[in-house]
Design an enzyme around this catalytic site. Structure first.
Site, PDB file in Angstrom:
ATOM      1  N   SER A 136      20.609  20.449 -21.903  1.00 52.14           N
ATOM      2  CA  SER A 136      20.377  19.467 -22.965  1.00 52.14           C
ATOM      3  C   SER A 136      18.985  19.617 -23.577  1.00 52.14           C
ATOM      4  O   SER A 136      18.054  20.090 -22.935  1.00 52.14           O
ATOM      5  CB  SER A 136      20.503  18.045 -22.410  1.00 52.14           C
ATOM      6  OG  SER A 136      21.774  17.806 -21.875  1.00 52.14           O
TER       7      SER A 136
HETATM    8  N1  SAH Z   1      22.751  17.800 -17.355  1.00 51.98           N
HETATM    9  C1  SAH Z   1      22.892  19.184 -17.782  1.00 51.98           C
HETATM   10  C2  SAH Z   1      23.645  19.279 -19.094  1.00 51.98           C
HETATM   11  C3  SAH Z   1      24.754  20.233 -18.963  1.00 51.98           C
HETATM   12  S1  SAH Z   1      25.932  20.247 -20.255  1.00 51.98           S
HETATM   13  C4  SAH Z   1      21.548  19.883 -17.842  1.00 51.98           C
HETATM   14  O1  SAH Z   1      20.497  19.228 -17.714  1.00 51.98           O
HETATM   15  O2  SAH Z   1      21.516  21.103 -18.004  1.00 51.98           O
HETATM   16  C5  SAH Z   1      27.237  19.273 -19.532  1.00 51.98           C
HETATM   17  C6  SAH Z   1      27.817  19.786 -18.247  1.00 51.98           C
HETATM   18  O3  SAH Z   1      28.897  18.914 -17.913  1.00 51.98           O
HETATM   19  C7  SAH Z   1      28.412  21.194 -18.290  1.00 51.98           C
HETATM   20  O4  SAH Z   1      27.839  21.979 -17.287  1.00 51.98           O
HETATM   21  C8  SAH Z   1      29.907  20.961 -18.044  1.00 51.98           C
HETATM   22  O5  SAH Z   1      30.523  22.011 -17.316  1.00 51.98           O
HETATM   23  C9  SAH Z   1      29.885  19.659 -17.251  1.00 51.98           C
HETATM   24  N2  SAH Z   1      31.142  18.901 -17.256  1.00 51.98           N
HETATM   25  C10 SAH Z   1      32.026  18.727 -18.273  1.00 51.98           C
HETATM   26  N3  SAH Z   1      33.080  17.972 -17.863  1.00 51.98           N
HETATM   27  C11 SAH Z   1      32.855  17.673 -16.567  1.00 51.98           C
HETATM   28  C12 SAH Z   1      33.568  16.925 -15.569  1.00 51.98           C
HETATM   29  N4  SAH Z   1      34.759  16.361 -15.832  1.00 51.98           N
HETATM   30  N5  SAH Z   1      33.034  16.827 -14.348  1.00 51.98           N
HETATM   31  C13 SAH Z   1      31.846  17.401 -14.042  1.00 51.98           C
HETATM   32  N6  SAH Z   1      31.119  18.119 -14.919  1.00 51.98           N
HETATM   33  C14 SAH Z   1      31.617  18.258 -16.172  1.00 51.98           C
END
Ligand code: SAH
Length: 232
Positions: free
Chosen positions: A82
């Site tokens: 993010s």
């Molecule tokens: N908090 C992260 C942002 C990652 S983007 C950071 O600081 O880098 C969002 C993430 O959510 C992705 O890695 C994606 O694979 C995950 N995601 C999407 N749907 C999900 C679910 N149902 N359960 C767990 N993770 C999920």
């Protein structure tokens, strides 16, 4: 015998090199914090947490140079780390208190989880991509964030075994039915979640009130990768 020891020394040196947080990186981080402040982030604890987390260690080398730009970047499995402003905003909206137990849905690179840890929270973070989960779990352990607990699984289910949580943070674009996660929130707890489809989500802060009622507040438009059901 000797080559074996040499090998170990080389591996150790390489580890130190990746862990190293140079003065240059610290300087760039100070600039990023100043930029976030100018963009309206006023919570000093959030700004200090961001000042402490070495974001360059969460990106693949190709993007390392840009780690302290206020941008989202691609990570493995077509996901993103993010944007710092978004991390700062979501963290501020959570109104974290010391020792809060927080569930994050969407571990991704692990950067947001480390910022939550730096806020003094006990962090439980779920990721649905096995490859990303394993890679990130190893990385955050190596760089000193081993207290964060990571889980490979579907965030729609939450973590019933560890519930209730004081705070829940969703870092992927959620559909309306994510509201069932509220069951895993303590009374008085707060969930921050971007809700909406495709390229436009509204940031919600959902509070579970003493009388069992739910209070919803909105905080503008954001763009997240989708929250998807099941694991991959
Ligand atoms: N908090 C992260 C942002 C990652 S983007 C950071 O600081 O880098 C969002 C993430 O959510 C992705 O890695 C994606 O694979 C995950 N995601 C999407 N749907 C999900 C679910 N149902 N359960 C767990 N993770 C999920």
């Amino acid at each position: 015998m000797l080559p074996n020891i040499l090998n170990k020394i080389i591996i150790f040196a390489l580890k130190i090199k990746t862990i190293l947080d140079s003065y240059r990186h610290k300087g760039l981080r100070n600039q990023l914090v100043e930029e976030l402040r100018l963009k309206g982030i006023s919570n000093l604890e959030v700004l200090e947490a961001i000042r402490r987390v070495p974001r360059h260690l969460f990106l693949d080398n190709a993007f390392g140079e840009w780690a302290y730009k206020d941008n989202a970047f691609p990570i493995d499995c077509e996901q993103t780390i993010s944007q710092p402003y978004t991390v700062a905003m979501q963290t501020s909206l959570l109104n974290i208190e010391p020792k809060n137990k927080i569930m994050e849905v969407g571990l991704g690179s692990g950067y947001q989880a480390c910022v939550l840890h730096e806020m003094g929270a006990k962090v439980y973070s779920i990721e649905r991509h096995k490859h990303l989960h394993d890679k990130t779990a190893k990385r955050i352990h190596e760089i000193g964030y081993g207290l964060i607990r990571t889980f490979f699984g579907d965030g729609f289910e939450g973590l019933p075994r560890f519930a209730p949580f004081d705070r829940i943070l969703v870092t992927a674009a959620a559909p309306e039915n994510v509201m069932k996660l509220i069951d895993q929130l303590v009374v008085g707890g707060i969930m921050v979640v971007p809700i909406g489809k495709n390229n436009d989500q509204i940031m919600y802060r959902i509070s579970k009130l003493e009388d069992g009622k739910i209070k919803k507040e909105t905080f503008g438009h954001y763009k997240f990768v989708p929250m998807l059901p099941g694991t991959a």
